[in-house]
Each structure stands twice: as structure tokens, then as C-alpha cells.
Motif scaffolding. Structure first.
Motif, PDB file in Angstrom:
ATOM      1  N   THR A  14       6.236  12.547 -13.006  1.00 56.86           N
ATOM      2  CA  THR A  14       5.070  11.471 -12.601  1.00 56.86           C
ATOM      3  C   THR A  14       5.011  10.758 -13.659  1.00 56.86           C
ATOM      4  O   THR A  14       4.636   9.434 -13.636  1.00 56.86           O
ATOM      5  N   ALA A  43      -1.223   9.670 -10.438  1.00 56.58           N
ATOM      6  CA  ALA A  43      -0.190  10.789 -10.592  1.00 56.58           C
ATOM      7  C   ALA A  43      -0.196  11.923  -9.340  1.00 56.58           C
ATOM      8  O   ALA A  43       0.771  12.460  -9.112  1.00 56.58           O
ATOM      9  N   LEU A  46       1.710  10.183  -6.761  1.00 57.73           N
ATOM     10  CA  LEU A  46       3.464  10.372  -7.153  1.00 57.73           C
ATOM     11  C   LEU A  46       3.959  11.692  -7.036  1.00 57.73           C
ATOM     12  O   LEU A  46       5.056  12.145  -6.648  1.00 57.73           O
ATOM     13  N   GLY A  47       3.101  12.769  -7.576  1.00 60.96           N
ATOM     14  CA  GLY A  47       3.420  14.179  -7.597  1.00 60.96           C
ATOM     15  C   GLY A  47       3.712  14.534  -6.093  1.00 60.96           C
ATOM     16  O   GLY A  47       4.824  15.371  -5.853  1.00 60.96           O
ATOM     17  N   THR A  52       6.524  18.254  -8.401  1.00 61.46           N
ATOM     18  CA  THR A  52       5.820  18.838  -9.587  1.00 61.46           C
ATOM     19  C   THR A  52       6.791  20.013  -9.952  1.00 61.46           C
ATOM     20  O   THR A  52       7.587  20.511  -9.439  1.00 61.46           O
TER      21      THR A  52
END
Length: 125
Positions: A14, A43, A46-47, A52
Motif C-alpha cells: 500500500t 491505505a 488499497l489494502g 496486506t
């Protein structure tokens, strides 16, 4: 420290995506990048797409980057909206996700055909 421009897209996280969004945004539009609802919220978005350390993403880095690049290519800045964010892309340019997925899958299928052809060899035909 490694950054997004020194590693393959498949390894991006991210932070790499946020750095890429910021750099490309400033390069293309000449204005500072402003994340949707702040960097922490972005974030998280995006994660969810990329993944992650603990959880795989819904689309992965390659599709996410292709989606972002398609959105950047299509967006036309206005006086009121001189730039875009990942949240804007998700909300208003989601149609590009299907195109990104289709393009990546077609490229992967073509690569697989090339590898199979190389395995078989030209003397087979």
C-alpha cells in the motif's frame, strides 16, 4: 530503502501504491495529491484491493496498478477538480476495473500459450 520504482509491481504494497499515486498525480496534473479521506483511509482501501501481510487482496497489485493507470489516462482535470484520488477512481471510474482485469488475464493467457509453445518446440509441427 526500496521504493515502488525499484521493485516489480507484483511486490508493491500500500505504501508503494500511495507513493506511485502521489508521484504520477503530480507529474500528470502538476498539483499535489490529496488522498480520499486521508492517507490512512486510502491505505485501507488499497489494502483491500492489493492485500496486506495478513490478508490477500481482492485484485492484487498488477490489476490495481493497471486500474490506476487506466483512470489516470482517462481523467481530464477541470478548474473545480484539478486532480483525482484512488477513492475517486473507485467510486466514479469503477468501469476501468473490468477492463484492467480483462487486459491482465489476456496477457497472462498469451504468456501461457507462448510458454506451452516453447515447451513443445517448433519441430512438433
Amino acid at each position: 530503502m526500496t521504493t515502488y520504482d525499484s521493485k516489480p509491481v507484483a511486490k508493491w504494497n500500500t505504501r508503494d501504491f500511495q507513493a506511485y499515486l502521489k508521484a504520477e498525480h503530480e507529474r500528470l496534473y502538476g498539483v499535489p495529491y490529496v488522498p480520499f479521506r486521508g492517507y490512512q483511509a486510502e491505505a485501507g482501501m488499497l489494502g483491500h484491493w492489493v492485500g496486506t501481510k495478513r490478508k490477500p487482496g481482492e485484485y492484487g497489485p498488477e490489476i490495481t496498478k493497471r486500474f490506476i493507470d487506466l483512470c489516470f489516462a482517462q481523467y481530464r482535470p477541470t478548474a473545480e477538480w484539478p486532480g483525482i484520488s484512488f477513492g475517486f477512481m473507485q467510486t466514479y471510474m469503477g468501469r476501468n476495473l473490468q477492463r484492467a482485469v480483462a487486459e491482465i488475464r489476456a496477457e497472462e493467457a498469451a504468456q501461457q500459450r507462448r510458454e506451452q509453445q516453447a515447451e513443445i518446440g517448433d519441430d512438433f509441427y
